[in-house]
Design a protein around this motif. Structure first.
Motif: not given
Length: 331
Positions: A66-68, A74-75, A302-304, A308-309
């Motif tokens: 799930v983290g991946l 995020a990427l 803007g960046d969001a 997620w990171l």
């Protein structure tokens, strides 16, 4: 963690790798189970194989996968709309100061209510906006050239004096000239700073008679449209307002001064702006609050990716920690 678009959506393809890892893990677990079942002597199996962990053994790998997935999102560069204060914008507050503003249908009077709300509007605008003040009756005057100094505007609002007649077009043309002057002074860009006119009036134009006259309100509104300056008009007052006008005999005559919604609505439409009505100080304050929100801020994308990171790091770390604590090894 809301998102609207991705800056690099092709990174989402990496989610297929994560899915493949999950499938491979499940396949390995099934294959391992089949190998164990080959032992026909279960007592011998229990003696030579350590006790197998239960279903909790799947928790670490689940957290890591799930983290991946979160890292993948995020990427991909998720973005969302954000409100940020405007800078270098210009707002001209144009106030009708004709004698009809003496009417007390709005307590304590139309003028006093307009003054109070106008000062609150000045205080509420974001600091990066240049605010100017224009008043008009039979003619128009620039009381304050656009400036970030709100005290100048508020002081000028307190000094407003009433006069005869209503030249709405002159008020708009004067505001446009003030905007052009500031744009020439600021310079520094291919396009002039964004601008808006906020026009508060309570009555029908009387000078000139036709709003389509070269100096009329409708003509001025079309010019504002050409210059990309929308006009937000506020029709302030009621349909039953009256004022006492001195007559030749030394007395006074009570004259009705109803608000003129149709012409103010048309000015807003012609210029690409919005039309508002207010029949009390409270309503006028709400209108100004709405305008402050519209004028003082702009929506940018803007960046969001940060949430997620963060969540990806937390879950991946939790998965590795759980594997070490529960199984004394990484999965």
């Amino acid at each position: 963690m809301s998102i609207s678009k991705f800056a690099s959506p092709w990174w989402l393809v990496f989610a297929l790798v994560v899915v493949a890892l999950a499938v491979t893990y499940l396949y390995a677990q099934r294959r391992r189970r089949r190998h164990l079942l080959r032992f026909s002597n279960l007592e011998l199996l229990e003696s030579v194989a350590p006790q197998q962990p239960g279903r909790l053994r799947h928790v670490p790998i689940a957290l890591i996968l799930v983290g991946l997935l979160l890292f993948t999102v995020a990427l991909a560069g998720p973005t969302k709309d954000k409100k940020v204060p405007r800078n270098r914008a210009t707002v001209i507050l144009v106030i009708d100061v004709s004698l009809s503003m003496e009417s007390t249908d709005v307590k304590p009077s139309r003028l006093e209510a307009a003054q109070e709300a106008g000062k609150a509007f000045a205080d509420g605008l974001t600091p990066g906006i240049n605010l100017g003040l224009v008043t008009f009756a039979g003619t128009a005057s620039v009381l304050v050239s656009p400036t970030p100094n709100r005290n100048e505007t508020k002081s000028a609002i307190d000094q407003i004096k009433l006069s005869e007649r209503t030249a709405t077009g002159e008020g708009i043309f004067t505001a446009l000239q003030s905007i052009q002057t500031l744009g020439a002074v600021l310079g520094g860009g291919e396009e002039p700073p964004p601008a808006r006119i906020v026009l508060l009036s309570d009555g029908k134009q009387t000078v000139p008679e036709s709003p389509d006259d070269p100096r009329g309100g409708y003509t001025a509104a079309r010019e504002a449209k050409n210059q990309n300056v929308p006009i937000s008009t506020i029709s302030f007052g009621t349909s039953y307002g009256t004022v006492d006008i001195p007559n030749e005999s030394g007395g006074s005559e009570r004259v009705p001064v109803p608000v003129d919604d149709p012409s103010l609505r048309e000015i807003a439409n012609l210029s690409g702006g919005q039309f508002f009505t207010a029949s009390s100080l409270e309503e006028l304050t709400k209108v100004y609050d709405t305008l402050e929100e519209q004028i003082g801020y702009e929506t940018t994308r803007g960046d969001a990716s940060r949430p997620w990171l963060i969540l990806g790091v937390v879950l991946t770390t939790a998965g590795l920690a759980t594997a070490l604590v529960y199984r004394q090894r990484l999965p």
